[in-house]
Write an enzyme that holds these catalytic residues in place. Structure first.
Site, short mmCIF file in Angstrom:
data_model
loop_
_atom_site.label_atom_id
_atom_site.label_comp_id
_atom_site.label_asym_id
_atom_site.label_seq_id
_atom_site.Cartn_x
_atom_site.Cartn_y
_atom_site.Cartn_z
N GLU A 44 -25.48 18.24 116.21
CA GLU A 44 -25.69 19.45 117.02
C GLU A 44 -27.13 19.46 117.51
O GLU A 44 -28.05 19.13 116.76
CB GLU A 44 -25.44 20.70 116.16
CG GLU A 44 -23.97 20.92 115.87
CD GLU A 44 -23.74 22.09 114.91
OE1 GLU A 44 -24.67 22.88 114.66
OE2 GLU A 44 -22.61 22.19 114.41
N TYR B 223 -6.93 22.44 115.12
CA TYR B 223 -7.43 21.73 113.94
C TYR B 223 -6.29 21.29 113.04
O TYR B 223 -6.26 20.15 112.55
CB TYR B 223 -8.40 22.63 113.17
CG TYR B 223 -8.74 22.13 111.79
CD1 TYR B 223 -8.14 22.70 110.66
CD2 TYR B 223 -9.63 21.09 111.62
CE1 TYR B 223 -8.43 22.22 109.40
CE2 TYR B 223 -9.93 20.61 110.35
CZ TYR B 223 -9.33 21.18 109.24
OH TYR B 223 -9.61 20.72 107.98
N ASP C 230 -20.90 17.13 104.41
CA ASP C 230 -20.30 16.67 103.16
C ASP C 230 -18.78 16.55 103.26
O ASP C 230 -18.16 15.82 102.50
CB ASP C 230 -20.67 17.63 102.01
CG ASP C 230 -20.15 19.03 102.24
OD1 ASP C 230 -19.58 19.62 101.30
OD2 ASP C 230 -20.30 19.55 103.37
N PRO D 186 -12.39 10.71 104.81
CA PRO D 186 -11.40 10.48 105.86
C PRO D 186 -10.71 11.80 106.22
O PRO D 186 -10.74 12.76 105.45
CB PRO D 186 -10.39 9.51 105.22
CG PRO D 186 -10.96 9.10 103.93
CD PRO D 186 -12.08 9.99 103.57
#
Lengths: 337, 367
Positions: free
Chosen positions: B94, B233, B282, B287
């Site tokens: 960002e 999402y 984190d 994956p």
């Protein structure tokens, strides 16, 4: 013979060892980023094939508002080689934004941010007016960031307009010119803020150095326009042009002085340079403020404006310009500073 | 002999330590920047004129940028990490400055009086837009490695989606959408501060989530045909390959299997660069997984649950059943065709800048 040959050999071996060590160190020790000045200049395409780079000659005119900044830029605009134009309003805002971001250690690197700010500023400064050999920007508070601008634009120069704080403050209060951070209901507050802002800008100017930043007194400009402008043009490396003494004749003309209908000094700067505004503040300072003047606004004394004198002696006017003041007085009805 | 050797050795040692000291103190200049960079950018830049590689490259309004955004905690970092894994794309971390500058630009154009003043100063919309473009390009380009397709991820940048679409007509937008309950739970449980949001109140956060997403979503739909793709999402983590194929096709990029294993490219050149300070780092080192899908269940206060549809109308509109805890994400409801509202950009931006005060919808008309 053998001994000296061996010595030579040893000597060479030692030299070889040292140079290997040095090369090795190059990789081991942290290297220092080459100085910012060595970076590629930022270039923007303004319009129609007109490209401007960050190493272009540039002059920033500023100072506390109501200190003659518009007059100065108008006189410069009258010079054929210069184009300032109106206050952009956005230049100080992005500088303010950048100041707020400076503390952030996250996001983009300082170098990238500086390039981005440079690109933005170039587009605004170049794009809001016509091309000229010397581009110029007048937004009063930009001189608070003179050092930063000097770093972004290596060929930039700065003109800091200084004026008797009492005159500047009287002007902003009587004309009701809103300036962020200045409480127009209080002479005391405005004078204190004037002093702080002037000190900050003067510090920046000093840090930028006398070769790149010139402080100009408003009083000297209106009393001795010719000699003051000669100093200014010499500082900017420009040839003399008689037109700068008659900026009012270049208003609205191509290559001349472009004025904004909404700027607060427009009605004044349409007139020829005159002395009307010099001492209008006298008699308007509240007595309690006058008594504490030196404590409220220490910069007055430091700049050589006697805090106890109402008014101080600013000097004698050049005779040829006395006419201007007479002419202006017969044409003006209301006395606003 | 011995004495001479000793003195020579001493002399050497002295010389060595002197050079070490000098180099250590003064520092060594880094090697000059790799000029191969310029060449890569020259090749990468689409639409560049036949300029020699020696002259600088000018990115302009035709740059086909990719902007990823959406409400924070909606999978924006995952999305950009997966795209970063694509060999032709670079998003990077960002920037944080882009949304702030866009917000400032919005306030300038919001006030009619200010617009007049700026126009009078010669600072027209055209000049301002050129300046904004120049700033954004310098940031996006300089922010990371060169790539054929440059991309930016700042969640709230899409609050200015319509404006970005105007100044970059070839840009594509990826708007991440997520069940607001999961988003808000993530914000609150991980204490991710967002200005204007009260992290002690699910009600407050859900209300504001709904309004913010509504604004971004309506801009996405109002954007030129084929320039904005909303991505859910839940669908991304449940069916990554299907979603990524759709996305890459939308972006006009060839398929690259690396996007399904972004975790393999973290920290690698041409791969995924992560920020030490971003809140999702984190999670995104792992994956793609479905761990975070329903963590919110059981954490929302019951009074909020009861009034869910009133508090967060966008839930239903985006196909998330407001009364199901949780909905079956594997069988998503379709996004409901939006009501005929016109929420002009300026109005929306007016809303979002009142984040510090209670949200009051101003001047927006339904149907």
């Amino acid at each position: 013979m053998r001994v000296s040959a061996r010595r030579v050999l040893t000597g060479l071996l030692i030299l070889g060892g040292i140079s290997t060590l040095t090369q090795f160190l190059r990789f081991c020790l942290p290297c220092r980023q080459p100085s910012q000045g060595a970076g590629e200049p930022v270039t923007v395409l303004v319009r129609d094939g007109w490209r401007v780079s960050s190493d272009v000659p540039l002059v920033f005119v500023g100072g506390v508002p109501r200190s003659g900044t518009t007059l100065m830029r108008a006189m410069l605009d009258a010079h054929p080689a210069v184009r300032c134009g109106e206050e952009t309003r956005v230049v100080p805002r992005i500088l303010g934004l950048k100041l707020g971001w400076a503390a952030e250690k996250e996001g983009v690197s300082t170098k990238v941010l500086d390039r981005a700010v440079t690109a933005f500023l170039l587009q605004i400064i170049a794009g809001h007016g016509e091309p000229a050999p010397l581009l110029c920007n007048k937004d009063p508070f930009t001189l608070k960031s003179a050092k930063y601008l000097a770093h972004l634009f290596p060929n930039s120069k700065f003109l800091l307009m200084l004026r008797d704080g009492r005159a500047a403050v009287y002007s902003m209060i009587s004309r009701r010119v809103t300036i962020g951070g200045f409480d127009l209901s209080s002479y005391r507050d405005c004078l204190a803020k004037w002093s702080g802002a002037t000190q900050a800008m003067l510090t920046q100017c000093t840090q930028v150095g006398s070769k790149r930043c010139l402080a100009v007194r408003y009083e000297r400009l209106v009393l001795h326009p010719r000699s003051t402008l000669q100093t200014v043009l010499k500082f900017l490396g420009l040839p003399w042009h008689e037109g700068v003494l008659h900026h009012e004749e270049a208003i609205g003309k191509p290559g001349g002085v472009s004025l904004s209908k909404t700027e607060r000094s427009t009605d004044q700067v349409m007139r020829p340079v005159n002395l009307d505004a010099l001492t209008r503040w006298v008699g308007h300072m509240p007595p309690d403020v006058m008594a504490d003047m030196d404590a409220i606004a220490p910069m007055l004394g430091r700049l050589g404006y006697d805090p106890r004198a109402n008014p101080p002696n600013y000097g004698q006017s050049d005779p040829q310009f006395l006419n201007n003041t007479q002419r202006v007085r017969t044409h003006t009805h209301t006395g606003f500073c | 002999m011995r004495g001479q050797k000793v003195s020579m050795l001493l002399g050497c040692a002295l010389l060595c330590s002197a050079s070490l000291l000098y180099l250590g103190l003064s520092g060594i200049d880094c090697p000059p920047p790799d000029h191969a960079h310029r060449h890569t950018w020259a090749d990468a830049h689409l639409g560049s004129t036949n300029q020699s590689q020696a002259s600088p490259i000018y990115y302009g309004e035709d740059t086909p940028l990719i902007f990823i955004g959406g409400f924070p905690r909606s999978g924006t970092t995952l999305m950009r990490a997966m795209l970063d894994a694509h060999n032709a794309v670079r998003c990077g971390e960002e920037t944080r400055v882009i949304p702030r500058l866009l917000a400032m630009r919005a306030t300038w154009s919001r006030s009619a009086r200010e617009r007049v003043r700026l126009d009078e100063a010669g600072v027209t919309d055209q000049v301002l837009d050129s300046a904004m473009r120049a700033f954004l390009l310098e940031v996006i380009i300089g922010h990371g490695e060169p790539a054929a397709r440059l991309c930016n991820k700042d969640p709230f940048a899409l609050k200015s989606l319509s404006y970005l679409a105007r100044i970059f007509p070839q840009a594509k937008f990826v708007l991440m959408l997520r069940d607001g309950r999961a988003t808000v739970h993530s914000m609150i449980s991980r204490k991710v501060t967002i200005s204007g949001f009260d992290l002690t109140s699910y009600r407050d956060c859900l209300t504001k989530w709904s309004r913010a997403v509504e604004g971004m979503y309506s801009q996405c739909q109002g954007a030129p045909e084929g320039s904005c793709l909303p991505v859910r999402y839940e669908q991304l983590v449940l069916h990554p390959e299907v979603e990524m194929r759709k996305l890459l096709s939308f972006l006009g990029l060839p398929w690259d299997p690396a996007v399904l294993h972004h975790e393999d490219l973290i920290g690698k050149a041409g791969g995924v660069s992560l920020s030490k300070v971003e809140r999702s780092t984190d999670q995104v080192v792992n994956p793609v997984n479905t761990d975070a899908l329903s963590k919110w269940v059981g954490h929302i206060p019951s009074d909020v649950l009861r009034e869910m549809d009133d508090i967060a109308p966008m839930l239903a509109r985006l196909g998330y059943d407001p009364l199901a805890n949780p909905p079956d994400y594997a069988r998503p409801d379709p996004i409901i065709a939006p009501k005929n509202y016109t929420l002009a950009d300026d109005d929306f931006l007016l809303l979002s800048f009142r984040e510090q005060k209670p949200y009051i919808p101003v001047r927006w008309r339904r149907r």
